[in-house]
Design a protein around this motif. Sequence first.
Motif, PDB file in Angstrom:
ATOM      1  N   VAL A  81       3.829 -30.928  -9.680  1.00 46.51           N
ATOM      2  CA  VAL A  81       4.849 -31.075  -8.641  1.00 46.51           C
ATOM      3  C   VAL A  81       4.357 -32.012  -7.551  1.00 46.51           C
ATOM      4  O   VAL A  81       5.126 -32.794  -6.987  1.00 46.51           O
ATOM      5  CB  VAL A  81       5.213 -29.703  -8.037  1.00 46.51           C
ATOM      6  N   ARG A  87      11.695 -32.878  -4.693  1.00 45.99           N
ATOM      7  CA  ARG A  87      11.557 -31.478  -5.089  1.00 45.99           C
ATOM      8  C   ARG A  87      12.843 -30.729  -4.812  1.00 45.99           C
ATOM      9  O   ARG A  87      13.728 -31.230  -4.138  1.00 45.99           O
ATOM     10  CB  ARG A  87      10.392 -30.835  -4.326  1.00 45.99           C
ATOM     11  N   VAL A  91      11.039 -25.443  -7.762  1.00 43.10           N
ATOM     12  CA  VAL A  91      10.420 -26.462  -8.605  1.00 43.10           C
ATOM     13  C   VAL A  91       9.010 -26.057  -9.033  1.00 43.10           C
ATOM     14  O   VAL A  91       8.573 -26.368 -10.156  1.00 43.10           O
ATOM     15  CB  VAL A  91      10.394 -27.830  -7.882  1.00 43.10           C
ATOM     16  N   TYR A  92       8.279 -25.340  -8.169  1.00 41.18           N
ATOM     17  CA  TYR A  92       6.931 -24.930  -8.542  1.00 41.18           C
ATOM     18  C   TYR A  92       6.953 -23.934  -9.697  1.00 41.18           C
ATOM     19  O   TYR A  92       6.122 -24.002 -10.613  1.00 41.18           O
ATOM     20  CB  TYR A  92       6.211 -24.325  -7.335  1.00 41.18           C
ATOM     21  N   SER A  95       7.818 -25.861 -12.881  1.00 45.82           N
ATOM     22  CA  SER A  95       6.674 -26.631 -13.346  1.00 45.82           C
ATOM     23  C   SER A  95       5.652 -25.716 -14.023  1.00 45.82           C
ATOM     24  O   SER A  95       5.121 -26.045 -15.095  1.00 45.82           O
ATOM     25  CB  SER A  95       6.025 -27.369 -12.176  1.00 45.82           C
ATOM     26  N   SER A 142       4.890 -33.936 -15.023  1.00 47.35           N
ATOM     27  CA  SER A 142       5.004 -34.673 -13.767  1.00 47.35           C
ATOM     28  C   SER A 142       5.893 -35.906 -13.913  1.00 47.35           C
ATOM     29  O   SER A 142       6.787 -36.144 -13.090  1.00 47.35           O
ATOM     30  CB  SER A 142       3.612 -35.086 -13.295  1.00 47.35           C
TER      31      SER A 142
END
Length: 265
Positions: A81, A87, A91-92, A95, A142
């Motif tokens: 991220v 973002r 999103v974290y 990911s 990524s």
Amino acid sequence: MSVPISPVQLLLAALLMLISVLLSWRLRLNLGRDIVVASVRMTVQLLLVGLILGWVFALRHPLPVVAIGLVMTALAGQAAVGRSSRRYPGVYLDSFLAVFGSSFLLTGLALSGILQVRPWFEAQYAVPILGMVLGNSLTGVSLSLDRFTSDVVTRRGEIEALLSMGATRWEAAHEAITAAVRTGMIPVLNSMAVMGIVSLPGMMTGQILAGVSPNTAVRYQIVIMFVLSASSALGSLTVTLLAFRALFDPRDRLRAERLMGKERS
């Protein structure tokens, strides 16, 4: 037998970084500090890893090995991220799920189904292979995440026009999805295309230096590259679909307002 490396030899190798520092100073690249910090950080991290791996390889229980893998995965998901310019909420987690799903699944298949390591959690095999797969998945996730979120912004008008004319969210975002997945897969495919002709991969070189026969080292490298390719494809697809779900709601609407720049997240 591998050739031992003394602290003096490590210092001599470190002096090679003066080339980069001098180039930065002469061309006014303003990278001198970054080069020094990166060199010191890399050296300290790898020396610590060398100490830790000695303890890790002695483990004979799956829980510590899995715990180490989860920590590595969490750090990889966060790093993926960090390389993205945009973002959105969640999103974290997306990911992490993409990196975790692709890396653990492919590493498990490699250990149990292909290499047939017994037991499967043998740290000497599990940790290095997972580390390679994680690094590759991180790159794919990524790149795909950054490409998809960027396309949503740059092609917002086109996407919303398609939606207004009755297209479903999948139809409107299909080109952005395929472009993102393709972008995430390109690095590993490029590496595979020139491997053995232009470049010799690190794993194979390391095994040869350690005394393993070239034929055995090559076979290990082939297996690993197929695993890396599959993990890259799976990770890229997973994170792109998760981002698609976050930015397009079930009512076929683009929720571009959920995107924010890195500086605001």
